[in-house]
Design a protein around this motif. Structure first.
Motif, PDB file in Angstrom:
ATOM      1  N   PRO A   1     -10.313   7.055   2.960  1.00 13.75           N
ATOM      2  CA  PRO A   1     -10.025   6.988   4.363  1.00 13.75           C
ATOM      3  C   PRO A   1      -9.648   5.390   4.512  1.00 13.75           C
ATOM      4  N   PRO A   2      -8.855   4.718   5.303  1.00 11.43           N
ATOM      5  CA  PRO A   2      -7.597   5.449   5.538  1.00 11.43           C
ATOM      6  C   PRO A   2      -6.585   5.769   5.167  1.00 11.43           C
ATOM      7  N   TYR A   3      -7.073   5.692   3.779  1.00 17.77           N
ATOM      8  CA  TYR A   3      -6.134   5.585   2.240  1.00 17.77           C
ATOM      9  C   TYR A   3      -6.537   6.409   1.656  1.00 17.77           C
ATOM     10  N   ALA A   4      -6.948   7.297   2.019  1.00 17.83           N
ATOM     11  CA  ALA A   4      -7.277   9.028   1.332  1.00 17.83           C
ATOM     12  C   ALA A   4      -6.471   9.663   1.195  1.00 17.83           C
ATOM     13  N   SER A   5      -5.928  10.797  -0.438  1.00 16.38           N
ATOM     14  CA  SER A   5      -7.416   9.990  -1.727  1.00 16.38           C
ATOM     15  C   SER A   5      -6.017   9.215  -2.289  1.00 16.38           C
ATOM     16  N   PHE A   6      -5.446   9.455  -2.796  1.00 23.09           N
ATOM     17  CA  PHE A   6      -4.557   9.361  -3.851  1.00 23.09           C
ATOM     18  C   PHE A   6      -3.391   7.847  -3.904  1.00 23.09           C
ATOM     19  N   ASN A   7      -3.881   7.122  -3.466  1.00 24.23           N
ATOM     20  CA  ASN A   7      -3.282   5.442  -3.110  1.00 24.23           C
ATOM     21  C   ASN A   7      -3.153   4.766  -4.063  1.00 24.23           C
ATOM     22  N   MET A   8      -1.872   4.695  -3.798  1.00 30.34           N
ATOM     23  CA  MET A   8      -1.206   3.684  -5.970  1.00 30.34           C
ATOM     24  C   MET A   8      -0.568   2.920  -5.039  1.00 30.34           C
ATOM     25  N   GLY A   9      -1.538   1.786  -3.785  1.00 29.52           N
ATOM     26  CA  GLY A   9      -1.123   0.655  -3.492  1.00 29.52           C
ATOM     27  C   GLY A   9      -2.129  -0.389  -2.957  1.00 29.52           C
ATOM     28  N   TYR A  10      -1.933  -1.474  -4.233  1.00 24.97           N
ATOM     29  CA  TYR A  10      -2.686  -2.465  -4.132  1.00 24.97           C
ATOM     30  C   TYR A  10      -2.883  -3.397  -3.455  1.00 24.97           C
ATOM     31  N   HIS A  11      -2.132  -3.377  -2.340  1.00 29.30           N
ATOM     32  CA  HIS A  11      -1.571  -4.227  -1.576  1.00 29.30           C
ATOM     33  C   HIS A  11      -2.066  -3.855   0.243  1.00 29.30           C
ATOM     34  N   VAL A  12      -2.767  -2.748   0.461  1.00 29.02           N
ATOM     35  CA  VAL A  12      -3.168  -2.031   1.241  1.00 29.02           C
ATOM     36  C   VAL A  12      -4.123  -2.406   2.008  1.00 29.02           C
ATOM     37  N   GLY A  13      -5.038  -3.099   1.212  1.00 27.85           N
ATOM     38  CA  GLY A  13      -6.747  -3.571   1.775  1.00 27.85           C
ATOM     39  C   GLY A  13      -7.327  -2.020   1.001  1.00 27.85           C
ATOM     40  N   ASP A  14      -7.192  -1.459  -0.331  1.00 30.75           N
ATOM     41  CA  ASP A  14      -8.137  -0.461  -0.433  1.00 30.75           C
ATOM     42  C   ASP A  14      -8.405  -1.102  -1.586  1.00 30.75           C
ATOM     43  N   LEU A  15      -9.819  -0.742  -1.700  1.00 24.71           N
ATOM     44  CA  LEU A  15     -10.436  -1.198  -3.350  1.00 24.71           C
ATOM     45  C   LEU A  15      -9.521  -0.962  -4.266  1.00 24.71           C
TER      46      LEU A  15
ATOM     47  N   GLU B   1     -11.016  -1.194  -7.728  1.00 20.05           N
ATOM     48  CA  GLU B   1     -11.221  -0.858  -8.433  1.00 20.05           C
ATOM     49  C   GLU B   1     -10.472   0.871  -8.022  1.00 20.05           C
ATOM     50  N   ARG B   2     -10.634   1.324  -7.334  1.00 20.36           N
ATOM     51  CA  ARG B   2     -10.113   2.837  -6.267  1.00 20.36           C
ATOM     52  C   ARG B   2      -8.304   3.167  -7.150  1.00 20.36           C
ATOM     53  N   VAL B   3      -7.769   2.705  -6.706  1.00 16.45           N
ATOM     54  CA  VAL B   3      -6.287   1.999  -6.915  1.00 16.45           C
ATOM     55  C   VAL B   3      -6.230   2.353  -8.586  1.00 16.45           C
ATOM     56  N   THR B   4      -6.948   1.217  -9.156  1.00 13.67           N
ATOM     57  CA  THR B   4      -6.584   1.632 -10.797  1.00 13.67           C
ATOM     58  C   THR B   4      -7.277   3.025 -11.071  1.00 13.67           C
ATOM     59  N   LEU B   5      -8.696   3.556 -10.563  1.00 13.09           N
ATOM     60  CA  LEU B   5      -8.851   4.750 -11.148  1.00 13.09           C
ATOM     61  C   LEU B   5      -7.920   6.104 -11.036  1.00 13.09           C
ATOM     62  N   ASN B   6      -6.874   5.828  -9.518  1.00 10.05           N
ATOM     63  CA  ASN B   6      -5.955   7.015  -9.328  1.00 10.05           C
ATOM     64  C   ASN B   6      -4.838   6.766 -10.286  1.00 10.05           C
ATOM     65  N   ARG B   7      -4.648   5.406 -10.540  1.00 12.19           N
ATOM     66  CA  ARG B   7      -2.984   4.850 -11.455  1.00 12.19           C
ATOM     67  C   ARG B   7      -4.049   5.526 -12.786  1.00 12.19           C
ATOM     68  N   LYS B   8      -4.508   5.451 -13.472  1.00 14.75           N
ATOM     69  CA  LYS B   8      -4.648   6.442 -15.006  1.00 14.75           C
ATOM     70  C   LYS B   8      -5.095   7.373 -14.603  1.00 14.75           C
ATOM     71  N   LEU B   9      -4.989   8.031 -14.186  1.00 10.60           N
ATOM     72  CA  LEU B   9      -5.411   9.690 -13.262  1.00 10.60           C
ATOM     73  C   LEU B   9      -3.919  10.034 -13.532  1.00 10.60           C
TER      74      LEU B   9
END
Length: 271
Positions: free
Chosen positions: A38-52, A54-62
């Motif tokens: 949170p607040p990006y929970a949980s399948f966030n695709m955006g690098y520009h929103v403040g999420d970590l 590495e988590r965005v990359t994991l989501n994109r890899k999935l």
């Protein structure tokens, strides 16, 4: 009938397009089934929103694994709420796929005539526009209110007609999940920009006045009417009824106070 059919926790697909060719992959992600907190929970695709990152990359890899389109084949754009269109090729593959800085700058609309490329675009209320032709073209356009009144959808249409020699009747268009008119309050400045697109035409179905300087705007209807005014027939357009502000499977920038993740539209053809 809703054209965006949820096939997995993480995404919807446009099945009525895909049933015509097994080579087409086209859809829209949800907010669920990913790695972001949170607040990006949980399948966030955006690098520009403040999420970590590495988590965005994991989501994109999935997502890449689910769609069988490796990240090295993805193409993403900066999305500046304008109406510039760019044709992309295999030389652009990988741009914006695993970071923000490599995304194609200054562009909100992309298309390609090549196979084995996945076009991508990010959303949390704006209108996703999808374009497909059996002649072998696919495209995406990001239409916030600014891009809408600058007629990004019509510009994509004209690129295909004028630069790619595609007949208008051979172009299919999908309008994806976005904020609905019931949830999208805007001011007079926005309405005046909409009015300027329809001088002499009917606008009653596009917005509703609530009070002085307060209107409810149907942004997807504006995009659809602009396409109709430029020769597209109703039979060529499919439209989602999903509202990003009223569906707990989706992110909404407005409903969540500007601190949230992003969904992704995607489209690509395989060999």
């Amino acid at each position: 009938m809703e054209p965006f059919v949820q096939k997995k926790e993480q995404f919807f697909l446009i099945e009525q397009w895909m049933k015509h060719t097994l080579k087409l992959q086209v859809g829209f992600t949800t907010r669920n089934g990913g790695n972001s907190a949170p607040p990006y929970a949980s399948f966030n695709m955006g690098y520009h929103v403040g999420d970590l990152e590495e988590r965005v990359t994991l989501n994109r890899k999935l997502l890449a694994k689910e769609l069988s389109f490796p990240l090295a084949t993805w193409i993403g754009t900066e999305q500046i709420h304008d109406a510039h269109i760019q044709k992309v090729t295999s030389e652009d593959a990988g741009k914006g796929s695993v970071d923000l800085h490599s995304a194609i700058k200054g562009i909100d609309g992309i298309y390609t005539t090549e196979k084995n490329i996945l076009l991508t675009s990010l959303y949390a209320d704006c209108v996703p526009l999808y374009f497909y032709s059996a002649k072998g073209l696919v495209g995406l356009a990001h239409a916030g209110w600014r891009g809408t009144v600058k007629q990004i959808g019509v510009k994509m249409l004209n690129h295909w007609i004028e630069k790619e020699n595609v007949a208008i009747e051979d172009i299919q268009i999908a309008i994806g999940p976005c904020i609905s008119s019931q949830a999208y309050e805007v001011n007079t400045t926005v309405i005046e920009a909409v009015d300027a697109c329809f001088e002499g035409g009917s606008k009653e179905h596009l917005y509703q006045k609530l009070a002085e300087d307060k209107y409810l705007l149907n942004l997807r209807a504006v995009n659809k009417q602009l396409l109709f005014n430029n020769g597209v027939q109703d039979s060529q357009v499919i439209e989602s009824k999903l509202c990003t502000a009223n569906d707990n499977r989706l992110y909404s920038h407005r409903f969540e106070g500007g601190k949230t993740g992003r969904m992704m539209s995607f489209i690509g053809l395989r060999d």
